[in-house]
Each structure stands twice: as C-alpha cells, then as structure tokens.
Design a protein around this motif. Structure first.
Motif, PDB file in Angstrom:
ATOM      1  N   ARG A  16     -24.556  -1.311   7.779  1.00  0.00           N
ATOM      2  CA  ARG A  16     -23.526  -2.204   7.258  1.00  0.00           C
ATOM      3  C   ARG A  16     -22.200  -1.462   7.147  1.00  0.00           C
ATOM      4  N   PRO A  17     -21.066  -2.103   7.447  1.00  0.00           N
ATOM      5  CA  PRO A  17     -19.774  -1.437   7.267  1.00  0.00           C
ATOM      6  C   PRO A  17     -19.599  -0.943   5.832  1.00  0.00           C
ATOM      7  N   LEU A  18     -19.001   0.218   5.670  1.00  0.00           N
ATOM      8  CA  LEU A  18     -18.806   0.779   4.334  1.00  0.00           C
ATOM      9  C   LEU A  18     -17.916  -0.118   3.503  1.00  0.00           C
ATOM     10  N   CYS A  19     -16.824  -0.554   4.073  1.00  0.00           N
ATOM     11  CA  CYS A  19     -15.949  -1.491   3.365  1.00  0.00           C
ATOM     12  C   CYS A  19     -15.292  -2.415   4.380  1.00  0.00           C
ATOM     13  N   ARG A  20     -15.058  -3.625   3.946  1.00  0.00           N
ATOM     14  CA  ARG A  20     -14.393  -4.590   4.816  1.00  0.00           C
ATOM     15  C   ARG A  20     -13.647  -5.595   3.968  1.00  0.00           C
ATOM     16  N   ARG A  21     -12.634  -6.188   4.539  1.00  0.00           N
ATOM     17  CA  ARG A  21     -11.889  -7.231   3.849  1.00  0.00           C
ATOM     18  C   ARG A  21     -12.631  -8.558   3.999  1.00  0.00           C
ATOM     19  N   CYS A  22     -12.741  -9.285   2.902  1.00  0.00           N
ATOM     20  CA  CYS A  22     -13.390 -10.600   2.902  1.00  0.00           C
ATOM     21  C   CYS A  22     -12.388 -11.580   2.305  1.00  0.00           C
ATOM     22  N   LEU A  23     -11.974 -12.573   3.081  1.00  0.00           N
ATOM     23  CA  LEU A  23     -10.956 -13.514   2.620  1.00  0.00           C
ATOM     24  C   LEU A  23     -11.472 -14.326   1.438  1.00  0.00           C
ATOM     25  N   ASP A  24     -10.733 -14.294   0.340  1.00  0.00           N
ATOM     26  CA  ASP A  24     -11.131 -14.954  -0.904  1.00  0.00           C
ATOM     27  C   ASP A  24     -10.628 -16.387  -0.907  1.00  0.00           C
ATOM     28  N   GLY A  59     -11.708 -21.102   1.756  1.00  0.00           N
ATOM     29  CA  GLY A  59     -10.275 -20.820   1.671  1.00  0.00           C
ATOM     30  C   GLY A  59      -9.470 -21.762   2.541  1.00  0.00           C
ATOM     31  N   LEU A  60      -9.961 -22.032   3.752  1.00  0.00           N
ATOM     32  CA  LEU A  60      -9.273 -22.951   4.649  1.00  0.00           C
ATOM     33  C   LEU A  60      -9.258 -24.366   4.072  1.00  0.00           C
ATOM     34  N   SER A  97      -7.538 -11.032   0.390  1.00  0.00           N
ATOM     35  CA  SER A  97      -8.822 -10.362   0.612  1.00  0.00           C
ATOM     36  C   SER A  97      -9.357  -9.670  -0.635  1.00  0.00           C
ATOM     37  N   HIS A  98     -10.690  -9.724  -0.797  1.00  0.00           N
ATOM     38  CA  HIS A  98     -11.359  -8.877  -1.769  1.00  0.00           C
ATOM     39  C   HIS A  98     -12.225  -7.878  -0.998  1.00  0.00           C
ATOM     40  N   LEU A  99     -12.853  -6.951  -1.720  1.00  0.00           N
ATOM     41  CA  LEU A  99     -13.596  -5.872  -1.075  1.00  0.00           C
ATOM     42  C   LEU A  99     -15.035  -6.252  -0.831  1.00  0.00           C
TER      43      LEU A  99
END
Length: 226
Positions: free
Chosen positions: A166-174, A88-89, A180-182
């Motif tokens: 593992r975290p249940l849900c987290r933001r992941c930069l697309d 992304g960067l 962010s996606h899930l």
C-alpha cells in the motif's frame, strides 16, 4: 483498448441508489451482514442479496462467511477513495441532499474514510504536515526525512509501512472540505495511534469523536495549536 465501457460498468453499479447506500455504509471499514446492508439500502433482503452479488462479482466488495452469517466489506481502500471523491463531486454540484443537525456537524469535523481520518481534522492534519515539511506538498506526496524522524519519534514503524504494497501516504479528496486529507498506510496507522491513546473513539456510523483532552493533544502533538 478504450476504458469507456469499463468506467461505465463500474459507474452503473455505484450509481444505483440502493447500492450506493450500501457501499457508503461500508466506508467505515467494517464488515456488515446482508440484513444490515439491506436496512442501509432501504430494500428487502432478497433485493439486497442480488445487489451484493453484482458488487461482489465486479470486485467492489469481498465476502466472507462466519457461522450462519455472510459478511461483506469493501474490497479495498481504493473503492472508499472513489466513493469519497464522488461525494465531494455531488456536494459541489448540488446533487446531494442538504441535511441539518449535530450528526452532520460531527461528520464534517471528523469521520473515518475506510481506515483513515477525514473531515476538517483530517484536512488540517495533512495541511500541518505539509507546512512543517513532514510531507511533500505534491499530488503524489512523499514523507520527507524530517517527517520520517517525527513519525518514528511517535513510535510508528515507517520503514515497515514503506515496505508494504500500500502507498505510504496519498492524498484523498475530502467530500465535505473539498480538499485533501491524508490516506495511505500512514494515514491509517495515525488514526489507530490516536484511538489507542484514547484521544478519540469511533461512534455510530463513520463519526470519530475526539475528547476535549484528545483534541488538545491532537493540536499540540501535530503542531496545529493556535
């Protein structure tokens, strides 16, 4: 203790073009052989072996042997998350090559990010969950009571996922959408759930191809239609 040297060490490993190409090839969650990774990196087998040994020693990869072959995979979803953010960067700063063609369009629409859905559909999925109150909109997302009921209604074992390390849900930069996606355990399970229902299938590389019926079911089930 300063973190600069550690950051520089990892950045130097990822920053080599051949190593970066090999790491990117592993972002679909599969384990690949040395020869497959050498091809992905555009280098010889001997050179690839040296690069892989360094990545393995640094903890970015894990290796396993089966028969005559040695397979490598990313050591965890956090490695994939860093690679996705770097993409992304690179996209935002103009450091990435601009390619054309249907493969790029397919990658931007839906692809796998280690084990969860990325691309326009992945971002739309998280946006929809936030708008419907299934997931909080914070930087550190949480599944709400309403969301838990919804996901359990789909047949997903949310309590078991919540108990995992593992975290249940987290933001992941697309990297392509720059939003962010899930990610997290829930994001991974949802992608498996969609594939199990034949809504989509994995294609060459990281592309996730939805069938026309699957795309309609995706929108209708997750409240994204219209």
């Amino acid at each position: 203790m300063k973190d600069g040297p550690m950051i520089a060490s990892v950045a130097a490993l990822i920053g080599d073009p051949a190593r970066a190409n090999m790491l990117t090839a592993l972002m679909d969650g599969r384990a690949l052989t040395v020869s497959e990774l050498a091809e992905a990196g555009g280098i010889s087998l001997q050179t690839a072996s040296g690069h892989l040994a360094k990545l393995d020693a640094a903890g970015l990869l894990c290796a396993e042997k089966q028969g005559r072959h040695r397979y490598f995979r990313l050591s965890g979803h956090d490695v994939a998350q860093v690679l996705e953010a770097l993409m992304g960067l690179a996209q935002r700063t103009g450091a990435i090559r601009v390619r054309t063609g249907p493969r790029d369009e397919a990658m931007r629409t839906a692809r796998i990010c280690y084990d969860h859905l990325a691309g326009a559909r992945g971002v739309a999925l998280l946006d929809g969950f936030v708008c419907q109150g299934f997931i909080s909109g914070d930087d550190d997302p949480v599944v709400t009571a309403t969301g838990r009921d919804f996901f359990v209604g789909l047949g997903l074992d949310v309590p078991a996922m919540a108990r995992s390390r593992r975290p249940l849900c987290r933001r992941c930069l697309d990297w392509s959408e720059r939003r962010s996606h899930l990610g997290g355990a829930l994001g991974a399970r949802l992608l498996d759930w969609m594939i199990e229902r034949n809504w989509a299938r994995r294609k060459e590389g990281r592309v996730i191809a939805f069938t026309p019926a699957g795309a309609k079911a995706f929108d209708a089930t997750f409240g994204l239609a219209g």
